[in-house]
Design a protein around this motif. Structure first.
Motif, PDB file in Angstrom:
ATOM      1  N   MET A  35     -37.794 -13.823   2.546  1.00 61.25           N
ATOM      2  CA  MET A  35     -36.663 -12.908   2.618  1.00 61.25           C
ATOM      3  C   MET A  35     -35.523 -13.436   1.746  1.00 61.25           C
ATOM      4  SD  MET A  35     -36.871 -12.088   6.703  1.00 61.25           S
ATOM      5  CE  MET A  35     -35.487 -10.958   6.714  1.00 61.25           C
ATOM      6  N   LYS A  36     -34.997 -12.592   0.869  1.00 63.38           N
ATOM      7  CA  LYS A  36     -33.992 -13.037  -0.085  1.00 63.38           C
ATOM      8  C   LYS A  36     -32.584 -12.667   0.372  1.00 63.38           C
ATOM      9  CE  LYS A  36     -33.376 -13.341  -5.121  1.00 63.38           C
ATOM     10  NZ  LYS A  36     -33.860 -12.840  -6.439  1.00 63.38           N
ATOM     11  N   ALA A  37     -32.140 -11.427   0.154  1.00 62.60           N
ATOM     12  CA  ALA A  37     -30.763 -11.094   0.531  1.00 62.60           C
ATOM     13  C   ALA A  37     -30.536  -9.596   0.546  1.00 62.60           C
ATOM     14  CB  ALA A  37     -29.771 -11.761  -0.430  1.00 62.60           C
ATOM     15  N   MET A  38     -29.673  -9.156   1.482  1.00 58.83           N
ATOM     16  CA  MET A  38     -29.099  -7.810   1.515  1.00 58.83           C
ATOM     17  C   MET A  38     -27.603  -7.975   1.738  1.00 58.83           C
ATOM     18  SD  MET A  38     -31.575  -5.425   3.917  1.00 58.83           S
ATOM     19  CE  MET A  38     -30.723  -3.879   3.599  1.00 58.83           C
ATOM     20  N   HIS A  39     -26.791  -7.468   0.818  1.00 56.08           N
ATOM     21  CA  HIS A  39     -25.355  -7.670   1.001  1.00 56.08           C
ATOM     22  C   HIS A  39     -24.544  -6.686   0.171  1.00 56.08           C
ATOM     23  CE1 HIS A  39     -25.016  -9.948  -2.900  1.00 56.08           C
ATOM     24  NE2 HIS A  39     -26.287 -10.174  -2.648  1.00 56.08           N
ATOM     25  N   GLY A  40     -23.358  -6.375   0.708  1.00 52.80           N
ATOM     26  CA  GLY A  40     -22.423  -5.537  -0.036  1.00 52.80           C
ATOM     27  C   GLY A  40     -22.666  -4.050   0.121  1.00 52.80           C
ATOM     28  N   PHE A  41     -22.376  -3.498   1.324  1.00 53.72           N
ATOM     29  CA  PHE A  41     -22.586  -2.075   1.587  1.00 53.72           C
ATOM     30  C   PHE A  41     -21.313  -1.478   2.180  1.00 53.72           C
ATOM     31  CE2 PHE A  41     -26.638  -4.222   1.923  1.00 53.72           C
ATOM     32  CZ  PHE A  41     -27.515  -3.392   1.258  1.00 53.72           C
ATOM     33  N   ILE A  42     -20.916  -0.322   1.668  1.00 58.35           N
ATOM     34  CA  ILE A  42     -19.782   0.417   2.223  1.00 58.35           C
ATOM     35  C   ILE A  42     -20.244   1.823   2.595  1.00 58.35           C
ATOM     36  CG2 ILE A  42     -17.521   1.429   1.733  1.00 58.35           C
ATOM     37  CD1 ILE A  42     -16.944  -0.919  -0.094  1.00 58.35           C
ATOM     38  N   PHE A  43     -19.954   2.218   3.828  1.00 59.99           N
ATOM     39  CA  PHE A  43     -20.214   3.579   4.320  1.00 59.99           C
ATOM     40  C   PHE A  43     -18.871   4.145   4.751  1.00 59.99           C
ATOM     41  CE2 PHE A  43     -23.861   0.877   5.185  1.00 59.99           C
ATOM     42  CZ  PHE A  43     -24.944   1.624   4.746  1.00 59.99           C
ATOM     43  N   GLU A  44     -18.428   5.222   4.091  1.00 60.72           N
ATOM     44  CA  GLU A  44     -17.098   5.735   4.410  1.00 60.72           C
ATOM     45  C   GLU A  44     -17.043   7.254   4.296  1.00 60.72           C
ATOM     46  OE1 GLU A  44     -14.250   4.136   1.708  1.00 60.72           O
ATOM     47  OE2 GLU A  44     -15.248   4.905  -0.082  1.00 60.72           O
ATOM     48  N   ASN A  45     -16.120   7.833   5.089  1.00 55.60           N
ATOM     49  CA  ASN A  45     -15.886   9.280   5.078  1.00 55.60           C
ATOM     50  C   ASN A  45     -17.181  10.036   5.390  1.00 55.60           C
ATOM     51  OD1 ASN A  45     -13.322   8.528   4.254  1.00 55.60           O
ATOM     52  ND2 ASN A  45     -13.731   8.903   2.091  1.00 55.60           N
ATOM     53  N   ILE A  46     -17.690   9.812   6.591  1.00 56.35           N
ATOM     54  CA  ILE A  46     -18.957  10.399   7.021  1.00 56.35           C
ATOM     55  C   ILE A  46     -18.731  11.164   8.325  1.00 56.35           C
ATOM     56  CG2 ILE A  46     -21.321   9.920   7.795  1.00 56.35           C
ATOM     57  CD1 ILE A  46     -21.283   7.434   6.001  1.00 56.35           C
ATOM     58  N   ILE A  47     -19.212  12.388   8.386  1.00 61.64           N
ATOM     59  CA  ILE A  47     -19.196  13.189   9.616  1.00 61.64           C
ATOM     60  C   ILE A  47     -20.631  13.413  10.063  1.00 61.64           C
ATOM     61  CG2 ILE A  47     -18.670  15.435  10.625  1.00 61.64           C
ATOM     62  CD1 ILE A  47     -16.264  15.629   8.810  1.00 61.64           C
ATOM     63  N   VAL A  48     -20.882  13.139  11.357  1.00 57.42           N
ATOM     64  CA  VAL A  48     -22.210  13.308  11.935  1.00 57.42           C
ATOM     65  C   VAL A  48     -22.107  14.220  13.151  1.00 57.42           C
ATOM     66  CG1 VAL A  48     -24.181  12.159  13.006  1.00 57.42           C
ATOM     67  CG2 VAL A  48     -22.922  11.002  11.176  1.00 57.42           C
ATOM     68  N   ASP A  49     -22.861  15.303  13.151  1.00 61.83           N
ATOM     69  CA  ASP A  49     -22.898  16.228  14.292  1.00 61.83           C
ATOM     70  C   ASP A  49     -24.309  16.222  14.869  1.00 61.83           C
ATOM     71  OD1 ASP A  49     -22.849  18.267  16.125  1.00 61.83           O
ATOM     72  OD2 ASP A  49     -22.171  19.817  14.738  1.00 61.83           O
ATOM     73  N   ASN A  50     -24.498  15.426  15.917  1.00 62.56           N
ATOM     74  CA  ASN A  50     -25.811  15.314  16.557  1.00 62.56           C
ATOM     75  C   ASN A  50     -25.777  15.753  18.021  1.00 62.56           C
ATOM     76  OD1 ASN A  50     -27.188  14.416  14.322  1.00 62.56           O
ATOM     77  ND2 ASN A  50     -27.017  12.251  14.813  1.00 62.56           N
TER      78      ASN A  50
END
Length: 456
Positions: free
Chosen positions: A323-338
């Motif tokens: 396993m090497k690397a996972m990095h640097g994620f931005i999640f923004e301005n999201i609407i979820v209707d569930n």
């Protein structure tokens, strides 16, 4: 002097006018019954040999073909009302069109339209490519299930305005290609299973925009089946997605690196599995991705991220990659209707013990969920890790772990998680906490609201 200039002008004008090659002029019948493969290929070969131009599939015609090969400087142009129709006979699909790169799926090796080492070609127009992929024509048991499009080691490709309909398997596989523009297309791939939309494997400089997807499997995939072929510099914007599986999957086949990906201004609706499915498991590095301005309705697991080990590619070593690397994620301005879904609608982000996903931001997120979690769900401390034993030679899917102890966000094995301005509205009573962390280091939680009341 005037005569010399006039001669030059006429020569220059003639040179810049692309030539049209109507397939009817090369023997195609266009009646949807006669196999026109040779006529279409003859036009393509001549067009490329003479320096390029348009292969015209004329309006009102149904041109029936087996495998054809696109070449340098060719534009396959489907006039409005035209149909390029895939043959229902599996034997009309050739065997020299490379292969499917996933393990255990050689029945998907053949394809309808293929290009190898080609440059500056396109498929355009308001017409339709209908692969005729109904199960009455194609199943694994009947010989195989050809993909619609496969492009290998190609450069400068445009796919514009066309409708891609009824693929037998994946709609498209783009292998180790560079400079790709997909704009204004429509994919409907519901007649058979494994109906992925756009699969970019080890591709660079990719722009997808203004398109719609209705698929029986992942609508868009980014993957890397070779360690030396990264997937990077990808933009996806202004698209609409519905799918029987995921709207977008990043990874799974992940021997190479992923870098510099943006997804913006998209809507997802009626997805059966996950919205953004981000998965590293074959030894590559994944970094620097932004997902913004997204609206989801009826999308369980709006964000599903996993970091583990599993072999996906047919050419991958049997031994599991480190396993090497996972990095640097931005999640923004999201609407979820569930609100119309069940209790299994959480954001789920998980690394592995001592193998953290690092530096994640969740900002400006509004979620409406149905609730319904029980006290037993809330006290569940035994959420399985995505070990090889848990996976049992399959993919890291949500079904392997079951209901989570959080109604809104469950995160574990993360280093550097920031949550800011998250609103979770729960319709029915839920005994679970809205946000649950497990083995999360260096976290920040600010402005979290549940049913409009601030809890942090």
């Amino acid at each position: 002097m005037k005569k010399t200039f006039l001669l030059f002008f006429l020569t220059f004008t003639f040179a810049i006018q692309a030539k049209d090659y109507n397939v009817l002029d090369y023997g195609a019948k266009g009646d949807g019954i006669t196999k026109d493969t040779q006529a279409v290929q003859k036009a393509i070969d001549l067009c490329s040999k003479e320096g390029g131009g348009k292969i015209i599939i004329p309006s009102g015609k149904r041109v029936l073909i087996g495998t054809i090969y696109l070449k340098d400087f060719v534009t396959l142009y489907l006039e409005n009302g035209s149909v390029l129709l895939g043959s229902p006979d599996y034997s009309d699909y050739t065997t020299d069109t490379h292969k499917n790169t996933y393990k255990n799926e050689p029945h998907m090796d053949r394809c309808l339209i293929f290009a190898r080492d080609a440059k500056s070609f396109s498929i355009e127009g308001k017409g339709t490519i209908d692969a005729n992929g109904h199960p009455k024509n194609f199943t694994k048991q009947k010989g195989g299930r050809p993909m619609m499009l496969r492009f290998l080691n190609c450069n400068d490709i445009h796919l514009k305005d066309v409708t891609l309909l009824n693929p037998v398997a994946w709609t498209s596989a783009w292998l180790y290609c560079n400079e790709i523009v997909v704009d204004g297309i429509k994919i409907i791939s519901r007649v058979n299973h494994n109906g992925d939309g756009l699969d970019f494997d080890g591709c660079t400089n990719v722009r997808v925009s203004n398109s719609s997807f209705d698929t029986s499997d992942d609508s868009i995939c980014l993957q890397t089946s070779r360690p030396d072929k990264p997937c990077k510099d990808i933009t996806i914007t202004n698209c609409v997605f519905t799918s029987k599986w995921a709207a977008m999957r990043f990874g799974l086949a992940s021997r190479g690196d992923f870098e510099s990906v943006t997804v913006s201004n998209c809507t997802f609706h009626d997805i059966l599995d996950s919205g953004l499915k981000i998965q590293m498991n074959e030894g590559g590095e994944m970094k620097n991705m932004i997902f913004s301005n997204i609206v989801m309705k009826n999308v369980p697991r709006p964000i599903f991220m996993t970091f583990c080990q599993q072999r996906a590619g047919v050419d991958a070593p049997i031994e599991m990659a480190p396993m090497k690397a996972m990095h640097g994620f931005i999640f923004e301005n999201i609407i979820v209707d569930n609100k119309d879904l069940d209790k299994n609608s959480s954001i789920f982000i998980t690394g592995m013990p001592n193998h953290y996903i690092t530096d994640i931001q969740l900002k400006n997120i509004q979620m409406t969920i149905s609730g319904g979690g029980t006290k037993e769900d809330a006290s569940n401390k035994n959420i399985k890790e995505f070990t090889l034993e848990t996976l049992d030679n399959w993919w890291p899917e949500y079904s392997k772990v079951g209901t989570l102890p959080a109604s809104g966000i469950f995160a574990r094995h993360i280093d550097g998680l920031s949550i800011d301005n998250v609103h979770i509205n729960i319709v029915n009573k839920d005994e679970r906490k809205p946000v649950v962390f497990e083995d999360v280091l260096n976290s920040s939680e600010e402005n979290i609201f549940v049913n409009r009341k601030k809890i942090k």
